[in-house]
Design a protein around this motif. Structure first.
Motif, PDB file in Angstrom:
ATOM      1  N   GLY A   1      10.686  15.835 -12.661  1.00 21.86           N
ATOM      2  CA  GLY A   1      12.070  15.519 -12.985  1.00 21.86           C
ATOM      3  C   GLY A   1      12.943  16.754 -12.974  1.00 21.86           C
ATOM      4  O   GLY A   1      12.443  17.889 -12.920  1.00 21.86           O
TER       5      GLY A   1
ATOM      6  N   TYR B   1      15.377   9.259 -14.572  1.00 20.36           N
ATOM      7  CA  TYR B   1      15.523   9.270 -13.118  1.00 20.36           C
ATOM      8  C   TYR B   1      16.576   8.288 -12.631  1.00 20.36           C
ATOM      9  O   TYR B   1      17.112   8.434 -11.518  1.00 20.36           O
ATOM     10  CB  TYR B   1      14.183   8.960 -12.446  1.00 20.36           C
TER      11      TYR B   1
ATOM     12  N   SER C   1      16.961  10.107  -6.542  1.00 14.75           N
ATOM     13  CA  SER C   1      15.785   9.372  -7.021  1.00 14.75           C
ATOM     14  C   SER C   1      15.653   8.021  -6.324  1.00 14.75           C
ATOM     15  O   SER C   1      15.566   6.985  -6.963  1.00 14.75           O
ATOM     16  CB  SER C   1      15.881   9.155  -8.540  1.00 14.75           C
TER      17      SER C   1
END
Length: 343
Positions: free
Chosen positions: A253, A57, A70
């Motif tokens: 993700g 991330y 993120s």
């Protein structure tokens, strides 16, 4: 004691595509710190870094402000930040004593002075479990797996789950949780060594997503009830086409789009007519609900070897920029972690 060098990894330039060692991230050795004489204000602690987590991330925070995926963009010229385990050297905070190991969000540096410790947690003194585990299987990745399973998977014994990038720190934990709960597990990874690891974890069907069509596998071994999405893109599209009615997508993700343009998703109409639930899970939303249960449950299992994990370890900050790139390209095996000390 004379001041000692305090090596740091600085965020030097916004990334376009993959982060470039020596350009996006640079190693800085110009700073020094006096471990005995550095002044501490009330509430502060001086700590030595033991282990640092490197996670997919983070690439999302290396983009320009307004383009991140993120959280906030990293600050140019400042150290990279992520989850760390540190050891307290000196303390002006009554809740943290010298010698304790503490987990929280800190700098990529050998030493640092912490001021706001409201979210930091003192770790139990464990035997047989390395401190690096607390940034992996017992840290944010393990917590993401556990929280997502509790909050969004709604799994039932006998169901089928597909887990993308399943050999990673989060995915490998989900494989083990799913098998323990009686699910059929389909799992993908990008190398034969990672596929072998997934077999050892008990996955029922494993395949290389780089050489095998995801939708063909899901048509043969599905349909699926849950898709644990670490990848996004084509994997998500294939999963949507092969989910059962009332299927669930647990989204944690999108590695396929971190370093390139997002791939298009075509099967969105299935969300409606199959009544699919897509749920994003961020770990910090659920600490209050599940953190105590997580720490009560998983450290003993890891210590006994009941939960398996693999680490990809480097032992200096000098190696960090390359480790970050290797992880983004999938060249690491297991949890990417920087270990600067064992105690």
């Amino acid at each position: 004691m004379a001041p000692v060098r305090n090596t740091r990894v600085l965020f030097n330039e916004y990334a376009e595509g993959y982060p470039i060692p020596g350009k996006t991230l640079v190693v800085d050795k110009s700073e020094t710190i006096d471990l005995e004489g550095a002044p501490l204000k009330n509430g502060q602690v001086l700590v030595k870094t033991i282990a640092i987590s490197v996670d997919p991330y983070q690439r999302g925070r290396m983009s320009e402000p307004g383009k991140t995926t993120s959280g906030d963009a990293y600050e140019l010229g400042k150290p990279l930040v992520n989850y760390v385990v540190v050891k307290v050297i000196r303390s002006e905070n009554p809740d943290f004593a010298p010698g304790q190991h503490v987990y929280g969000m800190g700098d990529f540096s050998e030493y640092q002075i912490l001021t706001d410790l409201s979210t930091w947690k003192v770790l139990p003194e464990t035997r047989g479990t390395p401190w690096s585990a607390y940034v992996g299987v017992l840290g944010m990745p393990g917590q993401t797996a556990f929280y997502g399973w509790k909050e969004a998977a709604h799994a039932k014994k006998g169901e089928t789950i597909y887990i993308s990038t399943a050999a990673g720190a989060v995915g490998s934990m989900v494989v083990q949780i799913a098998k323990a709960d009686g699910l059929k597990v389909i799992a993908s990874a990008g190398t034969e060594s990672k596929l072998q690891f997934l077999r050892e974890l008990g996955a029922d069907v494993v395949f290389n997503y780089k050489t095998t069509n995801v939708e063909d596998v899901l048509k043969e071994h599905g349909p699926i009830d849950i898709y644990w999405d670490n990848a996004g893109g084509k994997s998500l599209d294939a999963a949507l086409a092969n989910l059962n009615t009332f299927g669930r997508v647990v989204k944690i993700g999108s590695i396929s789009s971190y370093n390139s343009k997002p791939e298009p998703i075509y099967n969105t109409e299935t969300i409606l007519w199959k009544r699919i639930i897509i749920r994003g899970v961020l770990v910090f939303d659920h600490h209050e609900q599940y953190l105590d249960e997580f720490y009560a449950t998983f450290p003993p299992k890891v210590a006994k070897g009941e939960i398996k994990y693999v680490e990809h370890v480097v032992r200096s900050l000098d190696e960090t920029p390359q480790l970050v790139l290797d992880q983004q390209k999938g060249n690491n095996t297991g949890k990417a972690v920087i270990v600067l000390a064992d105690e």
